[in-house]
Write a protein that holds these residues in place. Structure first.
Motif, PDB file in Angstrom:
ATOM      1  N   ILE A 286       0.841  -1.206   0.000  1.00  0.00           N
ATOM      2  CA  ILE A 286       0.000   0.000   0.000  1.00  0.00           C
ATOM      3  C   ILE A 286       0.872   1.251   0.000  1.00  0.00           C
ATOM      4  O   ILE A 286       0.677   2.171  -0.800  1.00  0.00           O
ATOM      5  CB  ILE A 286      -0.952  -0.012   1.200  1.00  0.00           C
ATOM      6  CG1 ILE A 286      -2.054  -1.060   0.981  1.00  0.00           C
ATOM      7  CG2 ILE A 286      -1.555   1.374   1.444  1.00  0.00           C
ATOM      8  CD1 ILE A 286      -2.930  -1.311   2.188  1.00  0.00           C
ATOM      9  N   MET A 287       1.901   1.274   0.861  1.00  0.00           N
ATOM     10  CA  MET A 287       2.756   2.460   0.923  1.00  0.00           C
ATOM     11  C   MET A 287       3.549   2.629  -0.373  1.00  0.00           C
ATOM     12  O   MET A 287       3.727   3.721  -0.891  1.00  0.00           O
ATOM     13  CB  MET A 287       3.715   2.346   2.107  1.00  0.00           C
ATOM     14  CG  MET A 287       3.028   2.519   3.448  1.00  0.00           C
ATOM     15  SD  MET A 287       4.217   2.751   4.767  1.00  0.00           S
ATOM     16  CE  MET A 287       4.888   1.101   4.887  1.00  0.00           C
ATOM     17  N   CYS A 288       3.981   1.488  -0.931  1.00  0.00           N
ATOM     18  CA  CYS A 288       4.854   1.538  -2.103  1.00  0.00           C
ATOM     19  C   CYS A 288       4.078   1.871  -3.371  1.00  0.00           C
ATOM     20  O   CYS A 288       4.548   2.599  -4.231  1.00  0.00           O
ATOM     21  CB  CYS A 288       5.533   0.181  -2.243  1.00  0.00           C
ATOM     22  SG  CYS A 288       6.754   0.112  -3.539  1.00  0.00           S
ATOM     23  N   LYS A 289       2.852   1.349  -3.462  1.00  0.00           N
ATOM     24  CA  LYS A 289       2.056   1.516  -4.677  1.00  0.00           C
ATOM     25  C   LYS A 289       1.308   2.842  -4.666  1.00  0.00           C
ATOM     26  O   LYS A 289       1.224   3.523  -5.652  1.00  0.00           O
ATOM     27  CB  LYS A 289       1.068   0.353  -4.810  1.00  0.00           C
ATOM     28  CG  LYS A 289       0.038   0.494  -5.948  1.00  0.00           C
ATOM     29  CD  LYS A 289       0.648   0.482  -7.322  1.00  0.00           C
ATOM     30  CE  LYS A 289       0.666   1.843  -7.986  1.00  0.00           C
ATOM     31  NZ  LYS A 289       1.163   1.807  -9.383  1.00  0.00           N
ATOM     32  N   PHE A 290       0.730   3.198  -3.489  1.00  0.00           N
ATOM     33  CA  PHE A 290      -0.246   4.286  -3.475  1.00  0.00           C
ATOM     34  C   PHE A 290       0.281   5.603  -2.901  1.00  0.00           C
ATOM     35  O   PHE A 290      -0.453   6.588  -2.837  1.00  0.00           O
ATOM     36  CB  PHE A 290      -1.494   3.847  -2.716  1.00  0.00           C
ATOM     37  CG  PHE A 290      -2.233   2.729  -3.404  1.00  0.00           C
ATOM     38  CD1 PHE A 290      -2.315   1.472  -2.818  1.00  0.00           C
ATOM     39  CD2 PHE A 290      -2.811   2.921  -4.654  1.00  0.00           C
ATOM     40  CE1 PHE A 290      -3.009   0.433  -3.458  1.00  0.00           C
ATOM     41  CE2 PHE A 290      -3.483   1.886  -5.310  1.00  0.00           C
ATOM     42  CZ  PHE A 290      -3.576   0.639  -4.707  1.00  0.00           C
TER      43      PHE A 290
END
Ligand SMILES: NC(=O)c1ccc[n+]([C@@H]2O[C@H](COP(=O)([O-])OP(=O)(O)OC[C@H]3O[C@@H](n4cnc5c(N)ncnc54)[C@H](O)[C@@H]3O)[C@@H](O)[C@H]2O)c1
Ligand SMILES: O=C[C@H](O)CS(=O)(=O)O
Length: 490
Positions: A286-290
């Protein structure tokens, strides 16, 4: 939500930080006309910024060239002192700088605050490095010869930067450049110049000498780029942006044999092995993608999940993303702001349409938000395959494609099958697997059991067509120094 410049100014503790003029030779000046800056959450104009055409760019370069001669004579410790003051002013004005950043770029205020601290950390770090630019002495090759090596500033450095990190992408360059004794001419992205002019206000207050740091906003990027590349007073071009534009600038810089630093595009793989902590992997994904609504060069662009944990990971990722909020970045509790413009929305839609046409399934989102404008639903697709557009092209939006794989060699080959080589990530526990995968991934950056790798302490940069050089860490200052060998007969 913002409607006008007046409203934005009313949100600031120090309204003078909302600066629409250019900063050249220590003066805030008008341009040849202005161009509009809009708030992507509303589409309304929040500022009309000085449009600096090529003659004024040339003037800024001349001012930088003149100022650099004296700036280079300052001791490293003296340069460190004024850079530290600049850092202190950035942090003292963090909230205002963050509000301006969110207003022009759209990212949620919490992320904007984080960017201001991240951007300032490069000024803090390189203020310290200014004192540690060491030369060396080498034993002579003949009894009467003495060899000395000096490290000296390269001269005038020119920067061109993107809209997605309108503060940090400038300070990540200006920090080492000024610490090295270079002068700096920054051309910010036309979509987000206000973050750059705001830190120019603080540079002036910090006592950075006139002409050492300059900001030349412009509506015509290619014209500014041509002046930077063709003006012999510029000895360094530092660019952050797409690989496509990086190629153009490198070709142009060749004519003056200009030293270039290139921080370019990416297509990051994010790999989840069957021995991973799945909950940690979901949080990291989530942190890496969004982060920044998927609009970062190091965002996961392809998510590979080993077959045995694929369904569990997909279900947990969907459940977590469903709880996240879309809205104006200046409002509380927002995770997804607007995309930067309509072109960005179209690219996300094209990648989704291509994937579903080739057999992928949308399990979350897939459409523009009911908020309208450039707001878009965070989207997860399963059944992703390497013939789909996102396998080769950077989505730069909130689209998470999940690929299934069977074994290590298969996924390493899939992950490396790209012209890019900036960031990569994987989650695993087995030590021999961690060593093998980290060593075989062809990327400048590998995140192991983490989705966030950004720090001023590490050498950030890519291999293959993701760039040249490194920014951050003690390595970062080398790109702004020339090495001089002195052979002395005694
Ligand atoms: N590697 C990194 O550190 C890093 C960081 C942020 C963004 N990026 C990359 O940047 C891209 C997104 O940013 P973007 O859309 O602003 O990229 P972009 O390449 O379109 O624009 C980057 C900057 O270059 C300017 N520009 C465009 N054409 C030019 C030309 N012909 N001559 C001179 N300047 C020109 C733009 O106005 C902007 O200021 C993505 O590919 C992303 O991966 C890389
Ligand atoms: O978008 C590119 C930036 O370099 C992202 S980071 O915050 O520096 O990782």
């Amino acid at each position: 939500m913002l409607d006008t410049t007046t409203e934005l100014r009313s949100l600031l503790k120090d309204p003078s930080l909302l600066e629409h003029r250019a900063y050249i030779g220590g003066q805030f000046v008008d341009g040849d006309g202005t161009f509009d800056v809009t708030n992507p959450a509303r589409g309304d104009v929040i500022a009309q910024v000085a449009d600096i055409k090529r003659p004024q760019v040339a003037g800024a370069i001349a001012q930088a060239e003149a100022a650099q001669k004296d700036w280079a004579k300052w001791t490293g410790k003296e340069r460190a002192g004024v850079l530290r003051k600049w850092y202190d002013l950035m942090m003292a004005n963090q909230e205002d700088l963050a509000v301006i950043l969110t207003a022009e770029m759209g990212k949620p205020l919490a992320e904007a605050r984080g960017e201001i601290a991240y951007g300032a950390s490069f000024i803090e770090f390189f203020a310290e490095e200014a004192k540690r630019i060491y030369g060396e002495t080498i034993p002579g090759h003949q009894r009467d010869k003495r060899i000395t090596v000096l490290k000296q500033p390269i001269g005038v450095a020119a920067s061109i930067t993107p809209w997605n990190f309108p503060n940090a992408m400038i300070t990540r360059k200006a920090g080492p450049a000024l610490a090295a004794g270079c002068a700096f001419v920054a051309r910010p992205a036309e979509l987000t110049p206000l973050s750059a002019t705001a830190i120019a206000v603080l540079a002036d207050r910090a006592g950075i000498p006139a002409g050492v740091f300059n900001v030349v906003p412009s509506s015509n990027a290619s014209e500014t780029g041509l002046e930077f590349c063709e003006n012999n007073a510029v000895r360094k071009l530092t660019f952050t942006g797409s690989t496509e534009v990086g190629r153009i600038l490198m070709r142009q810089a060749a004519d003056t044999v200009m030293k270039c630093s290139m921080e370019l595009g990416g297509n990051a793989p994010f790999i989840v092995f069957d021995d991973a902590d799945i909950d940690a992997a979901v949080e990291g994904a989530i942190m890496c993608k969004f982060r920044n609504n998927g609009q970062t060069c190091v965002c996961a662009n392809r998510i590979y999940v080993q077959a045995g944990v694929y369904d569990e990971f997909a279900a947990k990722l969907k459940a977590a993303v469903e709880k996240m909020n879309i809205g104006d970045g200046l409002d509380d509790g927002i995770h997804f702001g607007p995309l930067i413009n309509a072109k960005a929305v179209t690219k996300v839609q094209d990648h989704i349409a291509d994937a579903t046409a080739k057999g992928a399934e949308v399990i979350l989102g897939g459409n523009p938000s009911e908020l309208g404008g450039t707001f878009f639903q965070p989207t997860i697709v399963t059944g992703a395959s390497k013939d789909m557009l996102f396998s080769t092209d950077e989505t730069f939006g909130p689209l998470a494609p999940l690929f299934k794989f069977e074994d290590e060699d298969e996924v390493i080959a899939l992950a490396n099958d790209t012209i890019f080589g900036l960031a990569s990530y994987f989650y695993a526990k087995d030590l021999s697997r961690v060593y093998k995968v980290a060593e075989e991934l062809e990327y400048g950056i590998v995140g192991v059991n983490t989705g966030i790798i950004s720090t001023e302490l590490a050498p950030f940069g890519g291999v293959k067509q993701s760039g040249l050089g490194r920014e951050g860490s003690h390595h970062g200052i080398e790109d702004y120094l020339e090495m001089k060998y002195i052979c002395m007969s005694v």
